[in-house]
Write a protein that holds these residues in place. Structure first.
Motif, PDB file in Angstrom:
ATOM      1  N   ALA A 189       0.826  -1.213   0.000  1.00  0.00           N
ATOM      2  CA  ALA A 189       0.000   0.000   0.000  1.00  0.00           C
ATOM      3  C   ALA A 189       0.856   1.257   0.000  1.00  0.00           C
ATOM      4  CB  ALA A 189      -0.942  -0.008   1.203  1.00  0.00           C
ATOM      5  N   MET A 190       2.072   1.175   0.537  1.00  0.00           N
ATOM      6  CA  MET A 190       2.958   2.338   0.543  1.00  0.00           C
ATOM      7  C   MET A 190       3.475   2.622  -0.870  1.00  0.00           C
ATOM      8  SD  MET A 190       2.805   3.203   3.721  1.00  0.00           S
ATOM      9  CE  MET A 190       1.114   2.628   3.509  1.00  0.00           C
ATOM     10  N   ILE A 191       3.749   1.541  -1.617  1.00  0.00           N
ATOM     11  CA  ILE A 191       4.147   1.728  -3.018  1.00  0.00           C
ATOM     12  C   ILE A 191       2.988   2.369  -3.777  1.00  0.00           C
ATOM     13  CG2 ILE A 191       4.937   0.621  -5.133  1.00  0.00           C
ATOM     14  CD1 ILE A 191       6.114  -1.604  -3.512  1.00  0.00           C
ATOM     15  N   TRP A 192       1.780   1.887  -3.551  1.00  0.00           N
ATOM     16  CA  TRP A 192       0.592   2.450  -4.194  1.00  0.00           C
ATOM     17  C   TRP A 192       0.498   3.953  -3.929  1.00  0.00           C
ATOM     18  CZ3 TRP A 192      -4.713   2.515  -1.500  1.00  0.00           C
ATOM     19  CH2 TRP A 192      -5.647   3.180  -2.299  1.00  0.00           C
ATOM     20  N   LEU A 193       0.636   4.356  -2.677  1.00  0.00           N
ATOM     21  CA  LEU A 193       0.515   5.773  -2.332  1.00  0.00           C
ATOM     22  C   LEU A 193       1.600   6.614  -3.003  1.00  0.00           C
ATOM     23  CD1 LEU A 193      -0.853   8.013  -0.758  1.00  0.00           C
ATOM     24  CD2 LEU A 193       0.542   7.377   1.239  1.00  0.00           C
ATOM     25  N   LEU A 194       2.824   6.124  -2.979  1.00  0.00           N
ATOM     26  CA  LEU A 194       3.915   6.865  -3.624  1.00  0.00           C
ATOM     27  C   LEU A 194       3.676   7.001  -5.126  1.00  0.00           C
ATOM     28  CD1 LEU A 194       6.886   5.221  -1.718  1.00  0.00           C
ATOM     29  CD2 LEU A 194       6.262   7.650  -1.614  1.00  0.00           C
ATOM     30  N   GLU A 195       3.170   5.949  -5.746  1.00  0.00           N
ATOM     31  CA  GLU A 195       2.875   6.000  -7.174  1.00  0.00           C
ATOM     32  C   GLU A 195       1.723   6.966  -7.463  1.00  0.00           C
ATOM     33  OE1 GLU A 195       4.451   4.513  -9.796  1.00  0.00           O
ATOM     34  OE2 GLU A 195       5.975   3.884  -8.342  1.00  0.00           O
ATOM     35  N   GLU A 196       0.721   6.984  -6.620  1.00  0.00           N
ATOM     36  CA  GLU A 196      -0.407   7.902  -6.806  1.00  0.00           C
ATOM     37  C   GLU A 196       0.045   9.352  -6.781  1.00  0.00           C
ATOM     38  OE1 GLU A 196      -3.484   7.538  -7.577  1.00  0.00           O
ATOM     39  OE2 GLU A 196      -4.146   5.517  -7.006  1.00  0.00           O
ATOM     40  N   LEU A 197       0.978   9.656  -5.912  1.00  0.00           N
ATOM     41  CA  LEU A 197       1.433  11.039  -5.751  1.00  0.00           C
ATOM     42  C   LEU A 197       2.609  11.380  -6.662  1.00  0.00           C
ATOM     43  CD1 LEU A 197       1.220  11.365  -1.860  1.00  0.00           C
ATOM     44  CD2 LEU A 197      -0.474  12.027  -3.573  1.00  0.00           C
TER      45      LEU A 197
ATOM     46  N   SER B 287       0.683   3.578   9.144  1.00  0.00           N
ATOM     47  CA  SER B 287      -0.088   4.767   9.498  1.00  0.00           C
ATOM     48  C   SER B 287       0.802   6.005   9.527  1.00  0.00           C
ATOM     49  CB  SER B 287      -0.774   4.580  10.851  1.00  0.00           C
ATOM     50  OG  SER B 287      -1.522   5.734  11.193  1.00  0.00           O
ATOM     51  N   ALA B 288       1.942   5.888  10.196  1.00  0.00           N
ATOM     52  CA  ALA B 288       2.876   7.010  10.281  1.00  0.00           C
ATOM     53  C   ALA B 288       3.483   7.332   8.922  1.00  0.00           C
ATOM     54  CB  ALA B 288       3.978   6.703  11.289  1.00  0.00           C
ATOM     55  N   ILE B 289       3.809   6.288   8.164  1.00  0.00           N
ATOM     56  CA  ILE B 289       4.407   6.491   6.842  1.00  0.00           C
ATOM     57  C   ILE B 289       3.429   7.177   5.905  1.00  0.00           C
ATOM     58  CG2 ILE B 289       5.310   5.324   4.787  1.00  0.00           C
ATOM     59  CD1 ILE B 289       6.397   3.150   6.675  1.00  0.00           C
ATOM     60  N   SER B 290       2.194   6.697   5.865  1.00  0.00           N
ATOM     61  CA  SER B 290       1.207   7.307   4.964  1.00  0.00           C
ATOM     62  C   SER B 290       0.913   8.739   5.366  1.00  0.00           C
ATOM     63  CB  SER B 290      -0.080   6.475   4.931  1.00  0.00           C
ATOM     64  OG  SER B 290      -0.635   6.319   6.219  1.00  0.00           O
ATOM     65  N   ALA B 291       0.872   9.015   6.669  1.00  0.00           N
ATOM     66  CA  ALA B 291       0.651  10.386   7.131  1.00  0.00           C
ATOM     67  C   ALA B 291       1.799  11.294   6.683  1.00  0.00           C
ATOM     68  CB  ALA B 291       0.512  10.419   8.644  1.00  0.00           C
ATOM     69  N   TYR B 292       3.031  10.802   6.811  1.00  0.00           N
ATOM     70  CA  TYR B 292       4.197  11.586   6.401  1.00  0.00           C
ATOM     71  C   TYR B 292       4.191  11.840   4.895  1.00  0.00           C
ATOM     72  CZ  TYR B 292       8.981  13.008   5.501  1.00  0.00           C
ATOM     73  OH  TYR B 292      10.086  13.710   5.057  1.00  0.00           O
ATOM     74  N   ILE B 293       3.934  10.788   4.129  1.00  0.00           N
ATOM     75  CA  ILE B 293       3.951  10.925   2.667  1.00  0.00           C
ATOM     76  C   ILE B 293       2.903  11.926   2.205  1.00  0.00           C
ATOM     77  CG2 ILE B 293       3.475   9.710   0.497  1.00  0.00           C
ATOM     78  CD1 ILE B 293       4.779   7.227   1.745  1.00  0.00           C
ATOM     79  N   LEU B 294       1.703  11.833   2.749  1.00  0.00           N
ATOM     80  CA  LEU B 294       0.641  12.754   2.338  1.00  0.00           C
ATOM     81  C   LEU B 294       0.966  14.189   2.748  1.00  0.00           C
ATOM     82  CD1 LEU B 294      -2.461  10.536   3.139  1.00  0.00           C
ATOM     83  CD2 LEU B 294      -1.844  11.450   0.886  1.00  0.00           C
ATOM     84  N   LYS B 295       1.467  14.365   3.959  1.00  0.00           N
ATOM     85  CA  LYS B 295       1.786  15.717   4.421  1.00  0.00           C
ATOM     86  C   LYS B 295       2.928  16.323   3.619  1.00  0.00           C
ATOM     87  CE  LYS B 295       2.762  18.427   8.573  1.00  0.00           C
ATOM     88  NZ  LYS B 295       2.936  18.393  10.056  1.00  0.00           N
ATOM     89  N   THR B 296       3.871  15.491   3.207  1.00  0.00           N
ATOM     90  CA  THR B 296       5.066  15.991   2.512  1.00  0.00           C
ATOM     91  C   THR B 296       4.853  16.155   1.012  1.00  0.00           C
ATOM     92  OG1 THR B 296       6.453  14.866   4.156  1.00  0.00           O
ATOM     93  CG2 THR B 296       7.524  15.562   2.103  1.00  0.00           C
TER      94      THR B 296
ATOM     95  N   THR C 293       1.016  18.164  -2.040  1.00  0.00           N
ATOM     96  CA  THR C 293       1.169  19.608  -1.848  1.00  0.00           C
ATOM     97  C   THR C 293      -0.105  20.401  -2.119  1.00  0.00           C
ATOM     98  OG1 THR C 293       2.004  19.778  -4.116  1.00  0.00           O
ATOM     99  CG2 THR C 293       3.631  19.545  -2.352  1.00  0.00           C
ATOM    100  N   THR C 294      -1.026  19.858  -2.903  1.00  0.00           N
ATOM    101  CA  THR C 294      -2.282  20.560  -3.187  1.00  0.00           C
ATOM    102  C   THR C 294      -3.381  20.197  -2.192  1.00  0.00           C
ATOM    103  OG1 THR C 294      -3.105  18.835  -4.691  1.00  0.00           O
ATOM    104  CG2 THR C 294      -1.707  20.566  -5.644  1.00  0.00           C
ATOM    105  N   GLY C 295      -3.130  19.230  -1.363  1.00  0.00           N
ATOM    106  CA  GLY C 295      -4.143  18.797  -0.400  1.00  0.00           C
ATOM    107  C   GLY C 295      -5.286  18.017  -1.018  1.00  0.00           C
ATOM    108  N   LYS C 296      -5.061  17.472  -2.202  1.00  0.00           N
ATOM    109  CA  LYS C 296      -6.118  16.736  -2.902  1.00  0.00           C
ATOM    110  C   LYS C 296      -6.618  15.549  -2.091  1.00  0.00           C
ATOM    111  CE  LYS C 296      -6.984  14.211  -7.228  1.00  0.00           C
ATOM    112  NZ  LYS C 296      -6.392  13.773  -8.527  1.00  0.00           N
TER     113      LYS C 296
END
Length: 238
Positions: A29-37, A82-91, A94-97
């Motif tokens: 799921a972390m790879i998925w999130l990084l790819e999405e962003l 949980s901590a990783i996804s929170a960090y990735i999204l916050k960092t 950038t548009t808050g989508k």
């Protein structure tokens, strides 16, 4: 097998974050999130051993020896999805989508994924493994314990949890609302566990919204890219 690079062309680059990823794990799921962003990142792959455990090399990254581990550009290792996804999204969002549309609901769902579904899947997996690895004739005792736990606890809890998720989705495509968010990333792994290991009967019939949500995740181009970059995602192999 020890740690290996995802591919020769994906050799580590300086100045980029690094995800240490274990096969067949929540790290997908972390790879998925990084790819999405569209984050540019280094990916280091680790293969489970014959006993389906993480290799000792992961302890060189974090003393717990578990995945995922996300190492930031300044060299700080972060554990727990949980901590990783929170960090990735916050960092990187950038548009808050993908920010929480309802922060209270977001906290509830994130906590539910980790504190309710997480332990529940761990209990069920423990008894699954016991029935597979307990030698004869004690295996019959293990099977009896498993059936007892399912009858008195886990099956009903799984059903109640999935009914809760059906209601939380409502008419939305995502747990976060119009766009996927951290709750969707957190929910991915425990829901995949339930579906892949068939811990509940007739999932598609009884939980159509959760089923459609899961299918929606798997059909996203970013998810498919993540599967290609990873080294296996089969939660039923244990």
């Amino acid at each position: 097998m020890s740690a290996k690079e995802a591919a020769p062309e994906a050799a580590p680059k300086e100045g980029l974050p690094t995800l240490h990823h274990l096969s067949d794990s929540q790290s997908q799921a972390m790879i998925w999130l990084l790819e999405e962003l569209s984050v540019e990142y280094n990916l280091v792959l680790y293969q489970r051993d014959k006993g389906h455990r993480a290799p000792p090399e992961l302890r060189n990254i974090n003393q717990l020896g578990k995945s995922p581990v996300f190492v930031t550009t300044d060299g700080r290792p972060i554990i727990e999805r949980s901590a990783i996804s929170a960090y990735i999204l916050k960092t990187y969002d950038t548009t808050g989508k993908h920010a929480a549309e309802d922060w209270v609901k977001d906290e509830i769902l994130n906590s539910f994924a980790g504190a309710t579904l997480g332990p529940l899947t761990a209990i069920e997996l423990l008894f699954d493994l016991a029935t597979k690895h307990t030698p004869w004739p004690l295996v019959y005792i293990a099977r009896g314990f498993r059936k007892g736990v399912q009858k008195t606890f886990t099956t009903a809890e799984f059903k109640q949890s999935l009914e809760f998720l059906e209601r939380e989705l409502g008419d939305n495509e995502w747990f976060n609302g119009k766009e996927f968010g951290r709750a969707d990333v957190m929910m991915n792994f425990p829901v995949d566990y339930i579906y892949m290991r068939k811990w509940v009967d007739n999932l598609e019939l009884h939980y159509p919204k959760v089923t459609a949500w899961r299918q929606r995740v798997w059909e996203r181009p970013a998810w498919k890219r993540g599967i290609e970059k990873g080294n296996g995602y089969d939660l039923a192999i244990f």
